[in-house]
Design an enzyme around this catalytic site. Structure first.
Site, short mmCIF file in Angstrom:
data_model
loop_
_atom_site.label_atom_id
_atom_site.label_comp_id
_atom_site.label_asym_id
_atom_site.label_seq_id
_atom_site.Cartn_x
_atom_site.Cartn_y
_atom_site.Cartn_z
N ASP A 1 9.23 2.70 -0.57
CA ASP A 1 8.31 3.38 0.45
C ASP A 1 8.60 2.91 1.81
O ASP A 1 8.35 1.94 2.33
CB ASP A 1 6.78 2.84 -0.23
CG ASP A 1 5.95 3.38 0.89
OD1 ASP A 1 6.29 4.05 1.70
OD2 ASP A 1 4.56 3.14 0.42
N LYS B 1 5.19 8.80 8.67
CA LYS B 1 4.83 8.46 10.12
C LYS B 1 5.95 9.11 11.14
O LYS B 1 5.68 10.08 11.50
CB LYS B 1 5.15 6.76 10.04
CG LYS B 1 4.52 6.11 8.92
CD LYS B 1 2.94 6.23 9.50
CE LYS B 1 2.04 5.36 8.32
NZ LYS B 1 0.57 5.35 8.53
N TYR C 1 0.81 -1.06 -0.12
CA TYR C 1 -0.01 0.04 0.21
C TYR C 1 0.83 1.26 0.15
O TYR C 1 1.94 1.40 0.91
CB TYR C 1 -0.92 -0.08 1.48
CG TYR C 1 -1.81 1.10 1.36
CD1 TYR C 1 -2.86 1.36 0.47
CD2 TYR C 1 -1.57 2.13 2.32
CE1 TYR C 1 -3.74 2.61 0.62
CE2 TYR C 1 -2.50 3.18 2.38
CZ TYR C 1 -3.48 3.41 1.51
OH TYR C 1 -4.25 4.65 1.52
#
Length: 427
Positions: free
Chosen positions: A239, A267, A144
């Site tokens: 990613d 994050k 994702y």
């Protein structure tokens, strides 16, 4: 535990927010029941609106590496807020955090800050296309990269197939330029390059998958991926929205010794505030406007509050030489304890872990990709989730999400968790 206040809040939210939530996984659709409404958090713990306390294993989906309400981050945000919350103009702190990030992460010369991991990955793809002059991308089933159109694609019946949209609103044209491979299967990648010669701009991957549960790369996979990209003059995008600054100071690149061409962050880099970033060597980053032809912009990019939080977080990580050793030890201790009690309770299970990321799958076979993750027992996970919730343990409300450990977690907390798992999985 009672969830009366949370249940009422969810009813009220459904009237004015689609599905009652601002991100779908929060709605508990995968596990059933009513979402828990958090009132506050401190260290390794969540406190909900009904006064219940939980040991937290999602940690805002990763960023709370040092615990909730980490004082240096909180204080940095407070002090910065006193001077203004947004300017839409350059600030010195943007350069400070950029220089620190570049010094911590291998293979990057420049970094640009954005507002989310989705925005970082979306921008990285555009940059890769602009730099290479090619249009197609390869992504992996189960990885994702946010909700940008290019990423909301699922695979067809074969490994080497064009993607099809799996969300209304994503056009067939967009899907046509997104090719799908299977995680940990280098042959599926090679086939796509053979079928689309000189058309593929980049390969984007979570170097450790976290959105099909925690799925680490098998030995040699990332090395082979790097080689294939080199051979086909395609950029390799890591990613690292989850893994960046969590698995090591320099993220997965440092941990595995693999050089990516572009790296995406989120994050941890924002210390819990909405921040993302993408970075690369100078020749690639200088393709971005205003010095290059690839346009990317954002009014709130480099927001002073977010930069202050991120700088405090990265400084703490950079100065703590034992941080990742402690996280590894805590992760290993939890894994060992979970293994022992699940074996004792005669459960069929697989535990995947790397550093402070860990997942429990209720199945017999190894979980190495999305297909094997999907074979795990979903009803058993639902029971597992609610069994832990009732005992004060909060894990992700989906079997397709990794758990995240925080340095604030104590061994007493971990022992409590192991005992809760033992009780929740008794026949």
């Amino acid at each position: 535990m009672l969830y009366q206040r949370s249940s009422q809040l969810f009813i009220e939210a459904e009237k004015v927010i689609p599905g009652g939530v601002n991100s779908p996984v929060r709605a508990f659709k995968s596990v059933g029941g009513t979402p828990i409404y958090v009132k506050e958090a401190k260290g390794a713990y969540l406190f909900d609106e009904d006064g219940n306390k939980y040991i937290d294993y999602i940690n805002s989906w990763g960023p709370m590496l040092l615990g909730h309400s980490y004082p240096p981050v909180v204080n940095a945000v407070i002090e910065k807020a006193k001077k203004g919350t947004s300017f839409g103009m350059p600030t010195e702190i943007e350069t400070e955090i950029a220089a620190l990030a570049v010094s911590m992460v291998p293979n990057i010369d420049k970094i640009r800050f954005v507002n989310s991991g989705t925005e970082a990955c979306m921008s990285a793809i555009r940059l890769a296309r602009g730099f290479t002059g090619k249009e197609k991308i390869i992504k992996f089933r189960g990885c994702y990269h946010g909700h940008s159109d290019s990423f909301l694609i699922s695979a067809g019946s074969g490994l080497s197939t064009f993607g099809v949209p799996n969300s209304p609103g994503v056009t067939k044209g967009t899907a046509h330029d997104t090719l799908l491979a299977d995680y940990n299967n280098i042959e599926s990648v090679k086939n796509l390059f053979l079928e689309n010669p000189d058309e593929i701009a980049c390969v984007i991957i979570e170097p450790v998958a976290g959105n099909m549960g925690c799925v680490p790369p098998i030995e040699g996979f990332l090395e082979s991926l790097r080689k294939v990209c080199n051979e086909n003059k395609a950029l390799l995008i890591f990613d690292e929205v989850m893994t960046g600054f969590r698995l090591a100071k320099g993220g997965a690149q440092e941990l595995f010794g693999i050089a990516a061409d572009i790296v995406c962050f989120g994050k941890v880099i924002g210390g819990g505030l909405p921040v993302g970033a993408f970075a690369a060597r100078a020749e690639i980053m200088d393709y971005l406007a205003p010095v290059g032809p690839v346009y990317q912009a954002g009014t709130l990019s480099g927001n002073p509050l977010a930069m202050a939080a991120g700088l405090a977080m990265l400084t703490a990580i950079n100065e703590d030489e034992k941080l990742f050793e402690r996280l590894e030890e805590k992760g290993a201790y939890l894994e060992k304890g979970l293994t022992e009690v699940l074996l004792k309770n005669n459960r069929k299970f697989v535990i995947n872990r790397i550093g402070s990321m860990i997942s429990v799958f209720f199945c017999e076979n190894n979980v190495v990709d999305f297909n094997s993750a999907a074979k795990a027992d979903t009803p058993e996970f639902k029971s597992f989730f609610h069994g832990l919730l009732q005992r004060g343990i909060y894990i992700a409300p989906s079997s397709y999400e990794t758990w995240f450990l925080t340095d604030a977690l104590t061994y007493e907390d971990i022992n409590f968790t192991i005992e809760a798992v033992a009780l929740a999985t008794q026949s």
